[in-house]
Design a protein around this motif. Structure first.
Motif, PDB file in Angstrom:
ATOM      1  N   TRP A  79       0.838  -1.198   0.000  1.00 51.58           N
ATOM      2  CA  TRP A  79       0.000   0.000   0.000  1.00 51.58           C
ATOM      3  C   TRP A  79       0.876   1.252   0.000  1.00 51.58           C
ATOM      4  O   TRP A  79       1.987   1.239   0.526  1.00 51.58           O
ATOM      5  N   THR A  83      -1.656   7.721   0.781  1.00 56.88           N
ATOM      6  CA  THR A  83      -2.945   7.827   0.097  1.00 56.88           C
ATOM      7  C   THR A  83      -3.870   6.655   0.380  1.00 56.88           C
ATOM      8  O   THR A  83      -5.070   6.742   0.142  1.00 56.88           O
ATOM      9  N   ALA A  85      -3.732   3.926  -1.224  1.00 50.69           N
ATOM     10  CA  ALA A  85      -3.931   3.203  -2.484  1.00 50.69           C
ATOM     11  C   ALA A  85      -3.200   1.870  -2.456  1.00 50.69           C
ATOM     12  O   ALA A  85      -2.094   1.772  -1.910  1.00 50.69           O
TER      13      ALA A  85
END
Length: 326
Positions: A79, A83, A85
């Motif tokens: 990850w 963020t 993401a």
């Protein structure tokens, strides 16, 4: 010392990890969602959504840019810490139990559980600087011993991998060839499942906790047993203070026995032992279920514990703690 109660997980905690600076705390739980918190005031920063099973373990890169998590959904995911993401997903044929990034963050060791016909295994994966170049191929796969491997970490200079698990034996493997180099002595070692393994901040020693109601301190290079800390309940988590000669041990009975053993709430405590004298110094009570995860802030001035009750408790030490005389 008033603890900060951090409520963000709906299921039992499984793992806690500070970043290198000690300003962020990452928590894993059985509710599929790893979470990141501010380590000074316990404020929740965000979550990492994408897993589809209990998350057992995590590790964060040295620059606090990448997080790797291992989950029962048979994946380990990378990850972006900032963020949230998802950068990459390593897929396996069985649940992922432990993850640990090597020094330099270019390699990760990932262990998988026995499942169907699969035996437990230790995988070494290459981590690219650029997530688009990630291939997911294993640099090395070690088909492990019998039973689950609960923890695997890198040894000094990434030359070895140290593992411990259900068969209660600690093993050192060559990280290049996968050859078994050393095993802990059956007589002096743990007698039951090893649940946790954490390295000292200098990387010379490591501490293991076991269901045999003890924690043991080992030399990382020789696998010599240095100290043993005995408690009266199974140990699920343990950690070494980076500042003082203290080790902290947490545990409790299995969740299924909890209600039958004690009427008083909040009985589950993190016990502090003197690292050298092996004597108990004190304890921090508060959890309503067994303690499953413990972590020391890298500055040694605070620690956090995660319990079967779904809470993370963050403790900043008072001045008295630093003046304890044995």
């Amino acid at each position: 010392m008033r603890p900060i109660l951090m409520k963000g997980h709906e299921r039992p905690l499984t793992f806690l990890k500070y970043n290198r600076e000690g300003d962020l705390l990452f928590s894993c739980a059985k509710d599929h969602t790893p979470t990141v918190w501010f380590a000074d005031n316990g404020e929740r920063l965000g979550t990492y959504k994408g897993h589809n099973g209990a998350v057992w373990c995590c590790d964060v890169s040295r620059d606090s840019m990448r997080l790797i998590t291992g989950s029962a959904d048979q994946t380990a995911k990378l990850w972006n810490v900032q963020t949230g993401a998802q950068l990459y997903s390593f897929n396996f044929d069985s649940p992922v139990r432990a993850v640990d990034l090597a020094v330099g963050d270019k390699l990760a060791v990932i262990t998988t559980d026995p499942f169907m016909e699969q035996t437990s295994a230790i995988h070494v994966k290459r981590i690219s600087r650029d997530p688009t170049e990630e291939t997911g191929e294993s640099v090395l796969t070690i088909r492990g011993p019998q039973g689950r491997i609960n923890r695997a970490v890198w040894g000094p200079l990434n030359r070895t991998i140290i593992s411990g698990g259900e068969d209660a034996v600690i093993r050192t493997w060559d990280s290049e060839t996968g050859k078994l180099l050393k095993e802990s002595d059956k007589g002096t070692g743990h007698q039951k499942t090893i649940t946790s393994l954490s390295k000292s901040s200098d990387g010379f020693h490591f501490l293991t906790g076991s269901l045999d109601k003890s924690a043991k301190l080992w030399d990382i290079r020789t696998l010599t047993l240095i100290k043993t800390y005995v408690t009266e309940r199974p140990v699920n988590a343990c950690t070494i203070s980076p500042l003082l000669d203290h080790v902290v041990i947490g545990g409790g009975q299995d969740a299924l026995h909890v209600t039958t053993t004690d009427r008083r709430a909040g009985k589950f405590e993190a016990k502090f032992f003197h690292k050298i004298l092996q004597e108990e110094i004190g304890g921090v009570k508060g959890h309503f279920g067994p303690i499953n995860a413990l972590a020391f802030n890298p500055d040694g001035r605070s620690f956090s514990s995660g319990g079967e009750d779904g809470y993370v408790r963050l403790h900043h030490f008072d001045q008295d703690y630093f003046n304890i005389k044995m």
